[in-house]
Design a protein around this motif. Structure first.
Motif, mmCIF file in Angstrom:
data_model
loop_
_atom_site.group_PDB
_atom_site.id
_atom_site.type_symbol
_atom_site.label_atom_id
_atom_site.label_comp_id
_atom_site.label_asym_id
_atom_site.label_seq_id
_atom_site.Cartn_x
_atom_site.Cartn_y
_atom_site.Cartn_z
ATOM 1 N N TYR A 192 51.323 38.275 7.382
ATOM 2 C CA TYR A 192 51.073 38.125 5.954
ATOM 3 C C TYR A 192 52.483 38.570 5.417
ATOM 4 O O TYR A 192 52.896 37.907 4.529
ATOM 5 N N ARG A 193 53.156 39.474 6.033
ATOM 6 C CA ARG A 193 54.499 39.733 5.688
ATOM 7 C C ARG A 193 55.272 38.430 5.679
ATOM 8 O O ARG A 193 55.932 38.097 4.780
ATOM 9 N N ILE A 194 55.417 37.483 6.611
ATOM 10 C CA ILE A 194 56.106 36.334 7.019
ATOM 11 C C ILE A 194 55.746 35.392 5.660
ATOM 12 O O ILE A 194 56.512 34.706 5.140
ATOM 13 N N THR A 195 54.456 35.328 5.677
ATOM 14 C CA THR A 195 53.975 34.370 4.345
ATOM 15 C C THR A 195 54.483 34.895 3.149
ATOM 16 O O THR A 195 54.787 34.102 2.364
ATOM 17 N N TYR A 233 56.428 29.335 14.798
ATOM 18 C CA TYR A 233 55.788 30.685 14.683
ATOM 19 C C TYR A 233 55.616 30.653 12.995
ATOM 20 O O TYR A 233 54.452 31.309 12.750
ATOM 21 N N LEU A 234 56.623 30.257 12.307
ATOM 22 C CA LEU A 234 56.493 30.297 10.814
ATOM 23 C C LEU A 234 55.058 29.620 10.529
ATOM 24 O O LEU A 234 54.338 29.915 9.580
ATOM 25 N N ASN A 235 55.128 28.258 11.053
ATOM 26 C CA ASN A 235 53.936 27.249 10.840
ATOM 27 C C ASN A 235 52.576 28.002 11.047
ATOM 28 O O ASN A 235 51.842 27.808 10.346
ATOM 29 N N ARG A 236 52.795 28.611 12.280
ATOM 30 C CA ARG A 236 51.146 29.381 12.880
ATOM 31 C C ARG A 236 50.864 30.594 11.623
ATOM 32 O O ARG A 236 50.019 30.467 11.287
ATOM 33 N N LYS A 240 47.674 30.522 9.217
ATOM 34 C CA LYS A 240 46.729 31.521 9.639
ATOM 35 C C LYS A 240 46.406 32.284 8.374
ATOM 36 O O LYS A 240 45.109 32.331 7.711
ATOM 37 N N GLN A 241 47.503 32.442 7.229
ATOM 38 C CA GLN A 241 47.072 33.193 6.172
ATOM 39 C C GLN A 241 46.478 32.319 5.020
ATOM 40 O O GLN A 241 45.796 32.920 4.103
#
Length: 302
Positions: A192-195, A233-236, A240-241
């Protein structure tokens, strides 16, 4: 539409008399509060579909159609709405008995004593349009805050604008509470934070208002580098979010900005292609047609 957004000074000049414009200029952030029914009855609603460089918070009672960017949202009953400089908008009141209250102000109005940068708040960075149907106690509480703003604005109290700032913050945080559940999650996970940061980095590049601006972060890897994480990792995390790919989000935002520039500026298509980060106009044309099934030139003529 002009190439630059309507300023708050222009808004007051076009919609209200000169005396009001002079009075409003005296306060920091050029805050103003008005009743919707007064503008409808005097015929000053004139739906001008352009970007503004200021914020608006509105409580509307009645039926209307709001146009945000390339989306039209019909509303009925009691509705709380937030508008920001990122997205061009206008609205059409469907009946003369519509009523309500709205406030307009610049970012500086709250980015002073409060150190509150509105463009960094989730309420104004999400791609979802901040339009909320309000009922029962929620409506009563929100309407009471607006009425206090109206009442205070008419006083001679030397600190009235400081008090009004508190009321505006109350409305803004009330709106944030009405956002989808992810904004209220106590244990915010890494995805969530990354998104959230990705969305902020993406949105921060818009709107494009000058020909010297350029959209630089066009690739998922560019965003990943900014976040110091691997692109996979960004794409995952994004998938996911949101259930959609990183590329989908970038393309959607590019298309939205391209449509706005094609419709509401007189820039050449080659100039629009450049500011959106395309090295060749043909690349922009192929990209635009892939997502809209029409060429930029055809879209502009509609």
């Amino acid at each position: 539409m002009k190439g630059t957004p309507e300023t708050i000074e222009q808004f007051y000049k076009h919609k209200y008399d000169e005396d009001l414009c002079i009075e409003i200029k005296k306060n920091t952030g050029q805050f103003g509060v008005f009743r919707v029914e007064d503008r409808i009855r005097t015929g000053t609603t004139s739906p001008s579909f352009i970007r503004r460089n200021f914020f608006k918070i509105m409580l509307l009672q009645g039926d209307s159609i709001f146009h945000y960017g390339d989306k039209s949202i019909p509303v009925t009953g009691n509705t709380l709405l937030f508008f920001n400089p990122h997205v061009p908008y206008t609205y059409e009141p469907l009946s003369l008995d519509s009523k309500g209250i709205f406030c307009v102000f610049s970012n500086e109005f709250l980015n002073g004593n409060f150190r509150l940068d509105l463009l960094k708040l989730p309420l104004f960075t999400t791609k979802d349009q901040p339009v909320f149907s309000i009922k029962g106690d929620d409506f009563s509480e929100i309407k009471a805050v607006f009425e206090k703003i109206i009442k205070e604005a008419d006083t001679d109290y030397v600190y009235k604008y400081e008090l009004i700032k508190h009321y505006l913050c109350e409305l803004i945080y009330y709106g944030m509470k009405l956002k989808p559940i992810e904004y209220n999650t106590e244990a915010v996970n890494a995805a969530y934070r990354i998104t959230s940061v990705f969305m902020e980095l993406l949105e921060r590049q818009f709107p494009i208002e000058l020909k010297i601006q350029r959209f630089e972060f066009r690739l998922p890897k560019t965003f990943a580098d900014q976040l110091s994480i691997h692109v996979n990792y960004l794409n995952r995390c994004i998938k996911k979010q949101t259930g959609r790919t990183t590329t989908d989000h970038i393309a959607e935002r590019l298309i939205s900005e391209a449509k706005a520039l094609l419709k509401y500026t007189k820039w050449d298509i080659s100039e629009i292609s450049y500011v959106l980060g395309f090295e060749e106009q043909s690349h922009f044309t192929n990209f635009f047609k892939k997502y809209t099934n029409v060429t930029p030139g055809s879209f502009r003529q509609v």
